[in-house]
Write a protein that holds these residues in place. Structure first.
Motif, PDB file in Angstrom:
ATOM      1  N   ALA A 249      38.005  34.769  29.757  1.00  0.00           N
ATOM      2  CA  ALA A 249      37.095  34.918  30.892  1.00  0.00           C
ATOM      3  C   ALA A 249      36.053  35.998  30.627  1.00  0.00           C
ATOM      4  N   ASP A 250      36.488  37.161  30.185  1.00  0.00           N
ATOM      5  CA  ASP A 250      35.550  38.267  29.948  1.00  0.00           C
ATOM      6  C   ASP A 250      34.514  37.883  28.902  1.00  0.00           C
ATOM      7  N   ALA A 251      34.971  37.393  27.750  1.00  0.00           N
ATOM      8  CA  ALA A 251      34.044  37.074  26.662  1.00  0.00           C
ATOM      9  C   ALA A 251      33.096  35.944  27.029  1.00  0.00           C
ATOM     10  N   THR A 252      33.611  34.908  27.697  1.00  0.00           N
ATOM     11  CA  THR A 252      32.778  33.743  28.009  1.00  0.00           C
ATOM     12  C   THR A 252      31.744  34.065  29.082  1.00  0.00           C
ATOM     13  N   VAL A 253      32.159  34.729  30.145  1.00  0.00           N
ATOM     14  CA  VAL A 253      31.218  35.091  31.205  1.00  0.00           C
ATOM     15  C   VAL A 253      30.153  36.045  30.670  1.00  0.00           C
ATOM     16  N   THR A 254      30.571  37.013  29.861  1.00  0.00           N
ATOM     17  CA  THR A 254      29.608  37.959  29.290  1.00  0.00           C
ATOM     18  C   THR A 254      28.598  37.244  28.399  1.00  0.00           C
ATOM     19  N   ALA A 322      41.090  31.435  39.589  1.00  0.00           N
ATOM     20  CA  ALA A 322      39.636  31.328  39.610  1.00  0.00           C
ATOM     21  C   ALA A 322      39.044  32.289  40.641  1.00  0.00           C
ATOM     22  N   ALA A 323      39.638  32.318  41.824  1.00  0.00           N
ATOM     23  CA  ALA A 323      39.160  33.220  42.869  1.00  0.00           C
ATOM     24  C   ALA A 323      39.393  34.680  42.493  1.00  0.00           C
ATOM     25  N   ALA A 324      40.556  34.954  41.899  1.00  0.00           N
ATOM     26  CA  ALA A 324      40.872  36.325  41.518  1.00  0.00           C
ATOM     27  C   ALA A 324      39.895  36.851  40.471  1.00  0.00           C
ATOM     28  N   TYR A 325      39.582  36.013  39.480  1.00  0.00           N
ATOM     29  CA  TYR A 325      38.661  36.467  38.444  1.00  0.00           C
ATOM     30  C   TYR A 325      37.245  36.613  38.971  1.00  0.00           C
ATOM     31  N   ALA A 326      36.824  35.701  39.826  1.00  0.00           N
ATOM     32  CA  ALA A 326      35.502  35.847  40.440  1.00  0.00           C
ATOM     33  C   ALA A 326      35.429  37.160  41.213  1.00  0.00           C
ATOM     34  N   GLY A 327      36.492  37.479  41.928  1.00  0.00           N
ATOM     35  CA  GLY A 327      36.534  38.730  42.680  1.00  0.00           C
ATOM     36  C   GLY A 327      36.545  39.954  41.778  1.00  0.00           C
ATOM     37  N   LEU A 328      37.320  39.906  40.697  1.00  0.00           N
ATOM     38  CA  LEU A 328      37.395  41.050  39.780  1.00  0.00           C
ATOM     39  C   LEU A 328      36.057  41.322  39.102  1.00  0.00           C
ATOM     40  N   LEU A 329      35.409  40.262  38.641  1.00  0.00           N
ATOM     41  CA  LEU A 329      34.128  40.446  37.962  1.00  0.00           C
ATOM     42  C   LEU A 329      33.066  40.948  38.941  1.00  0.00           C
ATOM     43  N   TRP A 330      33.083  40.418  40.164  1.00  0.00           N
ATOM     44  CA  TRP A 330      32.157  40.915  41.181  1.00  0.00           C
ATOM     45  C   TRP A 330      32.427  42.382  41.478  1.00  0.00           C
ATOM     46  N   TRP A 331      33.699  42.756  41.565  1.00  0.00           N
ATOM     47  CA  TRP A 331      34.074  44.134  41.900  1.00  0.00           C
ATOM     48  C   TRP A 331      33.545  45.120  40.866  1.00  0.00           C
TER      49      TRP A 331
END
Length: 345
Positions: A249-254, A322-331
């Motif tokens: 998630a981190d590498a792909t979104v970045t 999916a929701a947790a990661y969206a929230g973490l990245l937004w945070w």
């Protein structure tokens, strides 16, 4: 049997890591900080070679004594890892052109595909789509090359990549044990134990790094063993990917963020979310990596839990993550903005 080989791999890894971290070793290569580094002083990066020696030696012994039916797969995966490891070592020592490294990654991915370790289908809970041969080949190459590189991208903080390897491959070993597949369980337990031996000297503050040799071959191993596990019926691919979700998630979104911003995404940088915790929010390496371990463990445990659950439960799990990661990245982004504007971090 599995604990004995894991213990051997751990001991060998600790010993070789310590030896290669000492000046005078031929594998003593200093990691000089660059644009993507979070460390300030040069440190040795021969730990990846130490891990590989421990893995190869232990699995060669296991294959010679017990793992007769898995020898062919181990040989081909080992050969693919060797291709990547040699080019990565040359890059660690002399700095190789990007094209040479990518060529080695593609060659390793092609080798795996030729021996049957490829993406023949795409699956989600209760759904599976078979891929045409041409698309399967292209998807397999892309998947393996991306896993190699994303693991390399995520190896930028003391203890992070090694901890992901311990938890990730350890979880694969647990999947193998649950499926009664001794060869798969033992192979992954050896990789996890070797990473654990290296982690003894890599936990923050790190005394040694794994270098591209370690990160690239761990990424290749994650891809190869996920495909091998699907082939052997140990797990579905989506479960295998859930285990390594913190890195994926981190590498792909970045990557996509940098592409959308029209940045030179192939160049070194420090905009991964784990790097932003340290640079943008002021976290210590230890705090960031320990919370990373919590996230990795949560993904691993949820993947093991989901293995035998009903399809609706599996979809609920995917939705929650999916929701947790969206929230973490937004945070992370939100707290960065607050910090820059003078708010409380």
């Amino acid at each position: 049997m599995i604990p004995a080989f894991a213990a051997l791999a751990f001991i060998l890894s600790v010993c070789f890591t310590y030896r290669f971290s000492r000046p005078g070793s031929w594998f003593y290569i200093l990691d000089v900080p660059n644009e993507r580094s979070l460390h300030d002083n040069p440190k040795p990066r021969g730990g990846g070679v130490a891990m590989l020696i421990a893995i190869y030696a232990t699995l060669a012994l296991a294959a010679g004594l017990f793992l007769t039916e898995a020898r062919q797969a181990l040989v081909w995966v080992g050969a693919a890892c060797l291709i990547v490891a040699v080019v990565s070592f040359l890059d660690d020592r002399y700095t190789m052109p990007v094209a040479y490294r990518i060529a080695a990654h593609v060659a390793a991915a092609f080798l795996l595909f030729r021996v049957g370790l490829g993406l023949e289908s795409v699956d989600l809970p209760g759904v599976e789509w078979a891929l045409p041969v041409a698309i399967a080949g292209a998807a397999s190459l892309l998947y393996v090359v991306w896993m190699i590189n994303l693991y390399n991208f995520m190896d930028g903080m003391d203890g992070l990549a090694a901890g992901m390897a311990v938890l990730g491959f350890g979880t694969y070993a647990a999947f193998g044990a649950m499926a009664g597949d001794v060869a798969f369980a033992l192979t992954n337990a050896v990789v996890a134990a070797s990473a654990g031996g290296f982690l003894v000297l890599n936990f923050p503050p790190a005394r040694v790094f794994m270098g591209d040799v370690g990160s690239s071959t761990l990424g290749l191993s994650a891809a190869a063993f996920s495909l091998w596990g699907v082939q052997r019926g140990v797990f579905s691919l989506w479960l295998a990917l859930l285990v390594f979700l913190p890195f994926i998630a981190d590498a792909t979104v970045t990557l996509f963020r940098r592409i959308l911003r029209r940045e030179r995404f192939w160049e070194p940088h420090r905009s991964h979310y784990y790097q932003r915790l340290v640079r943008g929010l002021g976290w210590t390496h230890r705090k960031a990596v320990l919370w990373g371990y919590v996230l990795m463990a949560a993904c691993a445990i949820s993947a093991l839990w989901a293995r035998d659950r009903d399809v609706p439960d599996q979809w609920w799990l995917l939705g929650i993550w999916a929701a947790a990661y969206a929230g973490l990245l937004w945070w992370v982004s939100y707290r960065e903005r607050r910090r820059r504007s003078g708010g409380q971090a």
